[in-house]
Design an enzyme around this catalytic site. Structure first.
Site, PDB file in Angstrom:
ATOM      1  N   ARG A  98     -21.236  -9.925  21.186  1.00  0.00           N
ATOM      2  CA  ARG A  98     -20.256 -10.987  21.429  1.00  0.00           C
ATOM      3  C   ARG A  98     -20.887 -12.269  21.952  1.00  0.00           C
ATOM      4  O   ARG A  98     -20.485 -13.363  21.581  1.00  0.00           O
ATOM      5  CB  ARG A  98     -19.211 -10.500  22.437  1.00  0.00           C
ATOM      6  CG  ARG A  98     -18.304  -9.394  21.914  1.00  0.00           C
ATOM      7  CD  ARG A  98     -17.336  -8.967  22.994  1.00  0.00           C
ATOM      8  NE  ARG A  98     -16.484  -7.860  22.560  1.00  0.00           N
ATOM      9  CZ  ARG A  98     -15.640  -7.233  23.357  1.00  0.00           C
ATOM     10  NH1 ARG A  98     -15.532  -7.606  24.625  1.00  0.00           N
ATOM     11  NH2 ARG A  98     -14.899  -6.234  22.890  1.00  0.00           N
TER      12      ARG A  98
ATOM     13  N   ARG B 187     -24.237 -14.550  22.669  1.00  0.00           N
ATOM     14  CA  ARG B 187     -25.661 -14.806  22.429  1.00  0.00           C
ATOM     15  C   ARG B 187     -26.391 -15.211  23.701  1.00  0.00           C
ATOM     16  O   ARG B 187     -27.596 -15.001  23.817  1.00  0.00           O
ATOM     17  CB  ARG B 187     -25.829 -15.950  21.414  1.00  0.00           C
ATOM     18  CG  ARG B 187     -25.580 -15.582  19.966  1.00  0.00           C
ATOM     19  CD  ARG B 187     -25.930 -16.778  19.102  1.00  0.00           C
ATOM     20  NE  ARG B 187     -25.696 -16.526  17.688  1.00  0.00           N
ATOM     21  CZ  ARG B 187     -26.612 -16.724  16.746  1.00  0.00           C
ATOM     22  NH1 ARG B 187     -27.818 -17.148  17.082  1.00  0.00           N
ATOM     23  NH2 ARG B 187     -26.315 -16.503  15.477  1.00  0.00           N
TER      24      ARG B 187
ATOM     25  N   GLU C  71     -25.348  12.119  17.783  1.00  0.00           N
ATOM     26  CA  GLU C  71     -25.723  12.917  18.951  1.00  0.00           C
ATOM     27  C   GLU C  71     -25.231  12.291  20.247  1.00  0.00           C
ATOM     28  O   GLU C  71     -24.806  12.985  21.173  1.00  0.00           O
ATOM     29  CB  GLU C  71     -27.240  13.097  19.000  1.00  0.00           C
ATOM     30  CG  GLU C  71     -27.734  13.965  20.150  1.00  0.00           C
ATOM     31  CD  GLU C  71     -27.306  15.421  20.017  1.00  0.00           C
ATOM     32  OE1 GLU C  71     -26.619  15.925  20.928  1.00  0.00           O
ATOM     33  OE2 GLU C  71     -27.652  16.041  19.002  1.00  0.00           O
TER      34      GLU C  71
ATOM     35  N   VAL D 244     -21.367  12.785  22.148  1.00  0.00           N
ATOM     36  CA  VAL D 244     -20.907  13.886  23.003  1.00  0.00           C
ATOM     37  C   VAL D 244     -21.959  14.177  24.064  1.00  0.00           C
ATOM     38  O   VAL D 244     -23.105  14.487  23.748  1.00  0.00           O
ATOM     39  CB  VAL D 244     -20.634  15.167  22.188  1.00  0.00           C
ATOM     40  CG1 VAL D 244     -20.197  16.305  23.107  1.00  0.00           C
ATOM     41  CG2 VAL D 244     -19.573  14.911  21.122  1.00  0.00           C
TER      42      VAL D 244
ATOM     43  N   GLU E  69     -13.698   2.608  34.671  1.00  0.00           N
ATOM     44  CA  GLU E  69     -13.221   1.372  34.058  1.00  0.00           C
ATOM     45  C   GLU E  69     -12.063   0.784  34.868  1.00  0.00           C
ATOM     46  O   GLU E  69     -11.389   1.481  35.633  1.00  0.00           O
ATOM     47  CB  GLU E  69     -12.747   1.648  32.631  1.00  0.00           C
ATOM     48  CG  GLU E  69     -13.814   2.212  31.708  1.00  0.00           C
ATOM     49  CD  GLU E  69     -14.876   1.194  31.351  1.00  0.00           C
ATOM     50  OE1 GLU E  69     -14.628  -0.026  31.500  1.00  0.00           O
ATOM     51  OE2 GLU E  69     -15.976   1.630  30.930  1.00  0.00           O
TER      52      GLU E  69
ATOM     53  N   LYS F 218     -14.438  14.331  22.604  1.00  0.00           N
ATOM     54  CA  LYS F 218     -15.682  15.104  22.528  1.00  0.00           C
ATOM     55  C   LYS F 218     -15.406  16.562  22.150  1.00  0.00           C
ATOM     56  O   LYS F 218     -16.147  17.168  21.372  1.00  0.00           O
ATOM     57  CB  LYS F 218     -16.421  15.008  23.860  1.00  0.00           C
ATOM     58  CG  LYS F 218     -16.807  13.579  24.225  1.00  0.00           C
ATOM     59  CD  LYS F 218     -17.278  13.468  25.665  1.00  0.00           C
ATOM     60  CE  LYS F 218     -17.527  12.029  26.051  1.00  0.00           C
ATOM     61  NZ  LYS F 218     -17.871  11.857  27.480  1.00  0.00           N
TER      62      LYS F 218
END
Length: 430
Positions: free
Chosen positions: A46, A48, A131, A134, A192, A207
């Site tokens: 998003r 630079r 890979e 999970v 979060e 997962k």
């Protein structure tokens, strides 16, 4: 040495920057193990101007993320943008359509669209590797799909979300409330700002859907997973579980029997002598039971720049070596959606917690509901209070059908003796 494997990288957040850093720091070692160098030639993100602490000199910057799929000289694309749809899915589809292999850390995308993407990748003769989707750096995908491929699995289960495990571990250690520990985790960046995907079990369910497909050779079926998170676990549950010889963990469980495929994410009481009881903090762990190999136990860090980047680069090394094979446990066209097992037919022990009014006859009412539903009580504790002053009644049942417990709770629904929603948790048995 063969020509380098040139990759385009979508996403330069924690994981994307970690991939660039790992390829730079361990480049010589990785090249020796892969048989060729692995080189980032193009990136998209998003912003630079953001300083990510990595060297991007000599790497092309592409503003249109999906355009990475056709970028000149790219052999494979790495997607660490996240999200089940949107730019991540557009890039995945375009990459496969362009005849290039895809490596992703995106469990939501694989859980929701993995079957279509797998079929497209296999039809196009390209690889789709995940890979890192999970359990972060734990090589559980390779373990199930490759190392234990000769086994029939009885079940697969584990602690699949580090945020929830961190919260429960701190509550257990310090006796603090869920809300208090969650707020601290958010302030420290462990959770979060909107933690719903984690604390409501959705992340773990993504997962689990992938693990179940690998273990049982069935189509990914995220929508069939019964999902309950940890937001209603209270200090009294932690204390009562400890007094009864258990610890509370959010566990994803999948098993196959004659009734179909059972998939559930739910807080469980885990016996102190079980390995999962000792998985604390933000660690993840997965247990799989194979008929030939026996119990397999995978444990490690399930998130973060280092572990997740390690898994992404492991997939890139496979690509560099020319490793191939079906995306899931078997060719996608052979995977069928399994019948959904009846949870009520499952047998086991359960923990029940009630917040009740402090008055005579309440225990008799609860006991009568259990008796009439055919639930046998193994132990019962009445002590402690909830924040509103109501009394805590906790019990463990003898082994029996889940349908009986559901019936008992239904008989108590609307009772004036209960001051809040009862908490039910299965007891992990293995």
């Amino acid at each position: 040495m063969a020509d380098p494997l040139n990759i385009a990288l979508a996403g330069l957040g924690t994981v994307g920057a970690g991939v660039v850093r790992l390829l730079a720091d361990n480049g010589d070692l990785i090249a020796r193990r892969a048989g060729r160098a692995i080189r980032v030639v193009a990136v998209s993100a998003r912003d630079r101007t953001r300083d990510r602490g990595i060297d991007l000199s000599g790497i092309d910057w592409v503003d249109d993320t999906a355009a990475l799929a056709e970028h000149s000289g790219v052999d494979a694309v790495v997607e660490v943008v996240g999200g089940s749809d949107g730019p991540a899915l557009a890039l995945a589809r375009r990459t496969i359509a362009a005849g290039r292999s895809l490596v992703t850390a995106n469990k939501a995308m694989i859980a929701h669209h993995g079957m279509d993407l797998a079929a497209a990748a296999e039809a196009g003769g390209v690889a789709l590797k995940y890979e890192a989707a999970v359990a972060g750096g734990i090589p559980v995908i390779k373990g199930l799909r490759e190392g234990a491929a000769a086994n029939r699995f009885a079940h697969v289960y584990g602690i699949l979300n580090g945020t929830c495990n961190h919260i429960l571990s701190v509550m257990e250690k310090e006796g603090r409330s869920f809300a208090d520990v969650l707020a601290e985790a958010q302030a420290l960046g462990y959770a979060e700002a909107d933690p719903a995907f984690d604390i409501d079990g959705v992340d773990a369910a993504h997962k689990l859907a992938i693990l179940a497909s690998l273990a049982f050779g069935t189509a990914i079926d995220f929508d069939a997973i019964e999902t309950v998170g940890v937001r209603h676990v209270v200090e009294a549950d932690i204390a009562e579980a400890a007094a009864l010889g258990f610890r509370i963990r959010l566990v994803g469980v999948a098993g196959m029997d004659a009734g179909g495929l059972f998939q559930r994410v739910h807080p469980h009481l885990v016996p102190h002598d079980h390995p999962l009881a000792h998985v604390s903090g933000s660690l993840n762990a997965v247990v799989a039971q194979g008929d030939a190999v026996g119990r397999l136990f995978f444990e490690g860090r399930g998130a973060g720049a280092g572990p997740t980047a390690s898994a992404v680069v492991a997939d890139l090394i496979d690509l560099a070596r020319g490793a191939s094979g079906p995306v899931l446990s078997m060719p996608a066209e052979t995977l069928e959606r399994a019948a959904v097992a009846d949870a009520g037919a499952r047998e086991g022990r359960a923990y029940l917690r009630f917040a009740v009014a402090d008055r005579p006859g309440v225990l008799a009412e609860i006991a009568a509901a259990m008796r009439d539903a055919g639930v046998s009580i193994e132990s019962l504790i009445q002590r402690g209070t909830m924040p509103d002053g109501s009394v805590v009644v906790a019990m463990v049942t003898h082994r029996g059908r889940e349908a009986c417990v559901t019936d008992a709770l239904g008989r108590l629904r609307g009772s004036a003796s209960l001051t809040g929603q009862p908490m039910w948790m299965p007891i992990l048995e293995d």
